[in-house]
Design an enzyme around this catalytic site. Sequence first.
Site, mmCIF file in Angstrom:
data_model
loop_
_atom_site.group_PDB
_atom_site.id
_atom_site.type_symbol
_atom_site.label_atom_id
_atom_site.label_comp_id
_atom_site.label_asym_id
_atom_site.label_seq_id
_atom_site.Cartn_x
_atom_site.Cartn_y
_atom_site.Cartn_z
ATOM 1 N N LEU A 229 0.806 -1.229 0.000
ATOM 2 C CA LEU A 229 0.000 0.000 0.000
ATOM 3 C C LEU A 229 0.840 1.281 0.000
ATOM 4 O O LEU A 229 1.718 1.465 0.831
ATOM 5 C CB LEU A 229 -0.929 0.004 1.226
ATOM 6 C CG LEU A 229 -1.949 1.152 1.256
ATOM 7 C CD1 LEU A 229 -2.947 1.024 0.123
ATOM 8 C CD2 LEU A 229 -2.661 1.185 2.596
ATOM 9 N N ASP A 230 0.540 2.182 -0.913
ATOM 10 C CA ASP A 230 1.202 3.490 -1.016
ATOM 11 C C ASP A 230 2.692 3.381 -1.299
ATOM 12 O O ASP A 230 3.444 4.339 -1.098
ATOM 13 C CB ASP A 230 0.984 4.330 0.260
ATOM 14 C CG ASP A 230 -0.485 4.686 0.459
ATOM 15 O OD1 ASP A 230 -1.229 4.630 -0.518
ATOM 16 O OD2 ASP A 230 -0.864 5.004 1.593
#
Lengths: 287, 287, 287, 287
Positions: A229-230
């Site tokens: 994530l990210d």
Amino acid sequence: MTATSMILTLACPDQPGIVSAVSGVLFEAGCNILDAQQFDDVETGRFFMRVVFARLVLARPEGEIAWIVGELAGRLGMTFTLRPASSVSRVMLLVSKFDHCLADLLYRSRTGELPMEVTAIVSNHGREHLASTDLTGIPFHHLPISTQSKIEQEARIWDLFQETSTDLVVLARYMQILSDGLSEKLAGRCINIHHSFLPGFKGAKPYHQAHERGVKLIGATAHYVTSDLDEGPIIEQDVERISHKDTPEDLIRKGRDIERRVLARAMRYHLEDRVVLNGKKTVVFST
Amino acid sequence: MTATSMILTLACPDQPGIVSAVSGVLFEAGCNILDAQQFDDVETGRFFMRVVFARLVLARPEGEIAWIVGELAGRLGMTFTLRPASSVSRVMLLVSKFDHCLADLLYRSRTGELPMEVTAIVSNHGREHLASTDLTGIPFHHLPISTQSKIEQEARIWDLFQETSTDLVVLARYMQILSDGLSEKLAGRCINIHHSFLPGFKGAKPYHQAHERGVKLIGATAHYVTSDLDEGPIIEQDVERISHKDTPEDLIRKGRDIERRVLARAMRYHLEDRVVLNGKKTVVFST
Amino acid sequence: MTATSMILTLACPDQPGIVSAVSGVLFEAGCNILDAQQFDDVETGRFFMRVVFARLVLARPEGEIAWIVGELAGRLGMTFTLRPASSVSRVMLLVSKFDHCLADLLYRSRTGELPMEVTAIVSNHGREHLASTDLTGIPFHHLPISTQSKIEQEARIWDLFQETSTDLVVLARYMQILSDGLSEKLAGRCINIHHSFLPGFKGAKPYHQAHERGVKLIGATAHYVTSDLDEGPIIEQDVERISHKDTPEDLIRKGRDIERRVLARAMRYHLEDRVVLNGKKTVVFST
Amino acid sequence: MTATSMILTLACPDQPGIVSAVSGVLFEAGCNILDAQQFDDVETGRFFMRVVFARLVLARPEGEIAWIVGELAGRLGMTFTLRPASSVSRVMLLVSKFDHCLADLLYRSRTGELPMEVTAIVSNHGREHLASTDLTGIPFHHLPISTQSKIEQEARIWDLFQETSTDLVVLARYMQILSDGLSEKLAGRCINIHHSFLPGFKGAKPYHQAHERGVKLIGATAHYVTSDLDEGPIIEQDVERISHKDTPEDLIRKGRDIERRVLARAMRYHLEDRVVLNGKKTVVFST
């Protein structure tokens, strides 16, 4: 770019003679190089190139050029993409309640600024949340999501992706996190716009985090989605100046402008085959 | 700003009538407000103000104005600073081997662009590392540091700070971390330039971290030093665009320009009493 | 870039096969292309290219490569430049009383950031005006100027240019206008920094003009000097935000920062052979 | 800002005691100043101020406050505006064939980002040119124009302006030049977006002019319309970087993004009473 021009991107281990070999076979095939950019990553020993070329009057047919390039790729250990410059990518847009990126992309699509065809708009919320956006002629799919239904919902998205022959999925402020499975299936074919200047302010409510920290600039980041994530490869970022007077709501408002232009630029780069993945990073050949 | 103008900053709990009270006592004291800015932090209920005013022909003397403002401050629960606009701050510069910020600040000091007097340059490395910088007329102190000597070295810095009546310490790429003790003694009086766009890339080698992550912009951050490393109140930040072609060395080179201008701007804001601390954040009244 | 790499720039009428021909002869000469950029000006039919290549172990000697490239240039109607990437340009700096660009360039030269050797500093004012700048080791020439002496003064500059084997003249805030004759002699070898965002505010006192007009951004422009004042080919520009509060003096101060970085960038581009003239415009191959 | 807050702007000859007088009468009227900014133009001796204040529980009614402020204005020779912060301006949009600014403003209006109500859209071209823009609920007026009909067409615009109680006219890429007469009637109430960084590239086809000149940045300018073409007081400007590779069409595309955000910012400033005219310039109180 003429109607008969083509775009080639390639990546391979670096070795002497690649430019000569590529330009040589294209010349022999009756093609003229209109633009060529390359990048030699000395850290990894990988070589990257993007070539736009025109097929001249007596050039070989497209299929034959593909065969010739494929043959060269085999010899040099290249991965490559090759397509007519005029081809238009098929794009699926995933949104939640915020529609500023959606409205902006649809506008740029309608005016021909972004060379794309929207295959579907998918939202976990009903169409009524997009009331002020003109969706004429674009299939809208309301695919609600809950903790229990996430697997089924993503399966529907994946089916839609395949049924509609979609090339690229864009998370245009889609407030859901894709599962590892779907992220992997869409690797290199799914762009997210994150509303912070990554790696600062990962996760939820980045504008509130930025306000809390008292930074003097806020930003947005367009990146490929990965299961991490990210942390996906960054395509484009930009920032704008803020001050102590800005409330979180002001940041959200200013951020909308940044998100719009960062996502639009990233999509332009992707749709024009300017982005090549280089591990956890991207090579973005300049416009 | 005339020679007889003064700068007042204040902070207090918000309540109706502050602007009226402040402007009223200044008017009665024979002063004319040249510039006034305020900020009402609705989250904390704190009110901040910066006033520049001219003492007119028949104005009260400076000392009397200070007494009047002090009396008002007592009534309204204000903390405040008040000084002649023409006063020049005394600044101590701490450096290591990199001298680009040092050279830039000295230039801006010599030309009068930054209203400051340099009381001392302190380095943990010898003067020979600053060979290309003209230090004429400025005391240089070589205070080497080792794990064992850190306490003694910081004691020497603190002594120097007091002996030289220094107002502000600037870590102009001083590659040492101040102890909690010294950080607290210098609270609000020590500015550091960090070579990243905080909160991204805290700690060591931020340009290498930025290269590793593949960001598309790099930045620098000027902040007050606190015992919480890289978490002090941010005064100013800026960024510049980079690309996949930039090596860590390119980032270091481009970063020098960003560091220079961010630090110079932050110092200008501080030296002109434009910065007021607001918890972990700053209020920066605009130029 | 290794010690044995070379930089080639070329310009010629566009025709199919140029990239192939250039990369072919370099490959056959035992060289590996490290970076190549090209530009095809469809309006003028001119083709521009910059190639950085490494001479591999068994490569031909530099002189032979020059001969081979020259032979190709003859066939394709190319003008070209070719030099070792490690060669350092000889630069003469012309200044008046303002020394911020001078100090900045000297700093960047001393630290090796700009690959140049300063052959001379020429000023129409005495050395005392540069008192705060360290000129150690650099010949300083005071060449005063008056309406009557302009021709003689420029003749001295030209002599100096030749005697010192200077490659590039930089007007680092030199407040004199070169004559048509000298401008022509130095065509493509003389860079000026103009303190406005050209073509706005040509001529004298551009910051005062900008203040008068009430613009919201000010800028600076680095361009090659031609006999057509302020109309020479632009190499680099940048801007900064201002407000109604800024006095002409504030603009001059803010402008100094813009001028410095614009001139430094333009010189980097020139010194790295990234700039090729294209009529009244420039092609600037990106870093 | 609470529902009962008001915005006051004023301009008058500078004299001691203005801030005290203004804040005094507001305090006595039961109001609390939320934000106050001022500007003292030393060149003209004019003083400008913008005050946002909240009416507290026991405050005087709005009408009475207006009377009190008006009385003060008479004494100090002030021109002023005063209105509830919640009031929404009525805006008429004039367009030609390009609809990117129009679409952007309508989006920002619908989402409440810009506090305005669109009273009418006027175009010299038929509605079919705006086919991709959703005009639901907004009166559209096709007012074609020719050399002979210009006077009548402008009379129709002026009638519409009055009939619809419009506060502000926006030339959102309206490719016609208003007559001196209409310009004067709409003085201070008509904003134009010019597609260049004025004063560079006045008149027609500025992107082509910019391409021709070879500038490295392009921009846009929002200004009040006056009878002096492209010379009206500037409200906001911004720029973006371009390169030699950009064709005039690329500049037009990039420019659309700049025009959109510059116009939106300028309108926000105007609609929030942040802009005060100062001769041929503007004072823009910062957000």
